[in-house]
Design a protein around this motif. Structure first.
Motif, PDB file in Angstrom:
ATOM      1  N   VAL A   1     -12.353  -6.341  -2.581  1.00 47.19           N
ATOM      2  CA  VAL A   1     -11.217  -7.249  -2.394  1.00 47.19           C
ATOM      3  C   VAL A   1     -10.428  -7.378  -3.694  1.00 47.19           C
ATOM      4  N   SER A   2     -11.137  -7.653  -4.780  1.00 45.72           N
ATOM      5  CA  SER A   2     -10.485  -7.834  -6.077  1.00 45.72           C
ATOM      6  C   SER A   2      -9.812  -6.551  -6.553  1.00 45.72           C
ATOM      7  N   ALA A   3     -10.479  -5.415  -6.364  1.00 48.53           N
ATOM      8  CA  ALA A   3      -9.933  -4.143  -6.833  1.00 48.53           C
ATOM      9  C   ALA A   3      -8.635  -3.794  -6.121  1.00 48.53           C
ATOM     10  N   THR A   4      -8.623  -3.955  -4.790  1.00 49.41           N
ATOM     11  CA  THR A   4      -7.410  -3.632  -4.037  1.00 49.41           C
ATOM     12  C   THR A   4      -6.311  -4.650  -4.321  1.00 49.41           C
ATOM     13  N   TYR A   5      -6.685  -5.899  -4.500  1.00 53.25           N
ATOM     14  CA  TYR A   5      -5.711  -6.925  -4.877  1.00 53.25           C
ATOM     15  C   TYR A   5      -4.996  -6.517  -6.172  1.00 53.25           C
ATOM     16  N   THR A   6      -5.768  -6.047  -7.154  1.00 52.67           N
ATOM     17  CA  THR A   6      -5.200  -5.603  -8.426  1.00 52.67           C
ATOM     18  C   THR A   6      -4.246  -4.431  -8.229  1.00 52.67           C
TER      19      THR A   6
ATOM     20  N   LEU B   1      -5.824   3.019   5.900  1.00 49.81           N
ATOM     21  CA  LEU B   1      -7.194   2.512   5.807  1.00 49.81           C
ATOM     22  C   LEU B   1      -8.208   3.556   6.257  1.00 49.81           C
ATOM     23  N   GLY B   2      -9.494   3.192   6.141  1.00 54.90           N
ATOM     24  CA  GLY B   2     -10.563   4.047   6.635  1.00 54.90           C
ATOM     25  C   GLY B   2     -10.915   3.689   8.066  1.00 54.90           C
TER      26      GLY B   2
ATOM     27  N   ARG C   1     -17.109  -1.375   6.250  1.00 55.03           N
ATOM     28  CA  ARG C   1     -16.951  -2.640   5.544  1.00 55.03           C
ATOM     29  C   ARG C   1     -16.016  -2.511   4.341  1.00 55.03           C
ATOM     30  N   SER C   2     -16.036  -1.376   3.645  1.00 57.52           N
ATOM     31  CA  SER C   2     -15.129  -1.186   2.511  1.00 57.52           C
ATOM     32  C   SER C   2     -13.681  -1.214   2.973  1.00 57.52           C
ATOM     33  N   SER C   3     -13.418  -0.606   4.112  1.00 57.87           N
ATOM     34  CA  SER C   3     -12.069  -0.606   4.664  1.00 57.87           C
ATOM     35  C   SER C   3     -11.628  -2.032   4.997  1.00 57.87           C
ATOM     36  N   GLN C   4     -12.521  -2.806   5.589  1.00 56.08           N
ATOM     37  CA  GLN C   4     -12.202  -4.190   5.946  1.00 56.08           C
ATOM     38  C   GLN C   4     -11.932  -5.043   4.699  1.00 56.08           C
ATOM     39  N   LEU C   5     -12.755  -4.856   3.667  1.00 58.84           N
ATOM     40  CA  LEU C   5     -12.598  -5.657   2.451  1.00 58.84           C
ATOM     41  C   LEU C   5     -11.339  -5.263   1.678  1.00 58.84           C
TER      42      LEU C   5
ATOM     43  N   ALA D   1       5.967   2.232  -1.177  1.00 59.10           N
ATOM     44  CA  ALA D   1       4.655   2.315  -1.843  1.00 59.10           C
ATOM     45  C   ALA D   1       3.566   2.396  -0.788  1.00 59.10           C
ATOM     46  N   LEU D   2       2.509   3.110  -1.147  1.00 63.59           N
ATOM     47  CA  LEU D   2       1.442   3.359  -0.180  1.00 63.59           C
ATOM     48  C   LEU D   2       0.081   3.295  -0.857  1.00 63.59           C
ATOM     49  N   LEU D   3      -0.798   2.438  -0.327  1.00 62.28           N
ATOM     50  CA  LEU D   3      -2.200   2.459  -0.727  1.00 62.28           C
ATOM     51  C   LEU D   3      -2.951   3.369   0.233  1.00 62.28           C
ATOM     52  N   VAL D   4      -3.978   4.033  -0.282  1.00 59.65           N
ATOM     53  CA  VAL D   4      -4.767   4.950   0.536  1.00 59.65           C
ATOM     54  C   VAL D   4      -6.245   4.626   0.344  1.00 59.65           C
ATOM     55  N   TYR D   5      -6.991   4.691   1.432  1.00 57.86           N
ATOM     56  CA  TYR D   5      -8.400   4.289   1.434  1.00 57.86           C
ATOM     57  C   TYR D   5      -9.239   5.062   0.421  1.00 57.86           C
TER      58      TYR D   5
END
Length: 336
Positions: free
Chosen positions: A167-172, A189-190, A195-199, A246-250
């Protein structure tokens, strides 16, 4: 009348050797000749002996086989392979060998393979990125101690946890994009049940909310485990929503597919689209452009799991702990 269960002592008596010699033969350990090993194995088979160490739970130290069961979603994914290297290196340092099972990211296969380990003579069980339900995990942890889960927080008196602060890492990562002026931020997402995908999704959504950026459901797309899924998902997402900047990737593997999609759609990275991924596998620095990515200390996760496992073995009455690792953002070309 129920038949008497054959024990290791029965095999030792029939073979005229000590129970320790039987253990060495069954677990292929040094200290006995090949002829003796084969004779003991033949007698064990004739008697119908079937070890069930895991099902019985941890016994006395004199019965330890120095073997640990490790269950992971895939050996093809560099993330899992690197965590496994950490497990193997630390286990070897302490004289343990591994019994490995891969589940192909399938929770039903994972559950079945763990049950197959109930007939194996192992001293403990490590579950990496478990996809099972809480009910299934409760069943597994109730049957044995110690269990250590990596990348999956789960509370049970027989289970320790080594987790990532996703959660913290993706927030950053999202805050890095927002600070660069991005507001149209999407997330590939994954698997939905990972669970990593959800978090990570939670970290993404929280960052948007904290900055009063509307959450667009269509900007969030799940992918499967195939290497092409990042490519196919990104191509459709970016074609349908050209306003995304912008795009985040799992993970980095899926991000490699995203870069291919961008090339085919003639989207320049990072000039038109900034990309941040997760994992920091070796591939991430070799792609063009190189990936800005969340660096997860993969080998350290495996090493910590072995330390926790040995601590639980040495102190059977201690309350299992949770150790958390917070990843850091590695800045590269895809999002300076």
């Amino acid at each position: 009348m129920q038949e008497k269960k054959i024990t290791i002592d029965d095999v030792a008596t029939a073979a005229g050797v000590s129970r320790q010699t039987v253990s060495r033969a069954i677990n292929d350990l040094d200290g006995i000749s090949s002829a003796t090993r084969q004779r003991i194995l033949s007698i064990a088979a004739e008697l119908g002996y079937q070890p069930s160490r895991l099902a019985r739970g941890l016994a006395s130290a004199s019965q330890q086989t120095r073997t640990l069961g490790v269950v992971l979603p895939s050996v093809d994914n560099e993330f899992y392979a690197t965590v496994l290297r950490g497990i193997e290196a630390k286990a070897s340092l302490y004289g343990y060998q591994l019994l490995l099972c891969s589940t192909d990211e399938d929770p039903s296969i994972e559950h079945a393979k763990i049950h197959s380990l109930f007939s194996a003579w192992i001293d403990g069980l490590i579950l990496l990125s478990s996809r099972m339900t809480d009910e299934q995990l409760t069943d597994i942890c109730t049957r044995t101690r110690p269990v250590v889960l990596i990348n999956r927080a789960f509370t049970h008196p027989n289970a320790g946890n080594v987790v990532i602060n996703d959660v913290s890492a993706t927030y950053t990562a999202v805050m890095h994009l927002i600070n660069q002026g991005h507001k149209k931020i999407a997330f590939i997402l994954g698997l939905p049940f990972a669970r990593s995908s959800q978090l990570r999704q939670r970290g993404y959504q929280t960052a948007l909310k904290d900055n009063d950026i509307p959450l667009v459901p269509a900007y969030q797309r799940h992918t499967d485990t195939h290497i092409e899924s990042g490519y196919t998902t990104a191509k459709k997402l970016l074609y349908d929503h050209p306003e995304i900047t912008a795009l985040l990737v799992y993970n980095d593997v899926r991000a490699a597919g995203v870069l291919r999609a961008c090339k085919e759609l003639e989207i320049s990275v990072p000039e038109q689209l900034s990309i941040i991924s997760h994992d920091n596998i070796a591939l991430s620095s070799l792609l063009i452009p190189s990936l800005t990515t969340v660096d997860i200390p993969k080998q350290s996760l495996g090493e910590a799991a072995i330390d926790m496992m040995l601590s639980m073995m040495e102190n059977p009455t201690i309350t299992p702990e949770t150790r958390s690792f917070t990843p850091k953002l590695i800045i590269r070309e895809s999002c300076p």
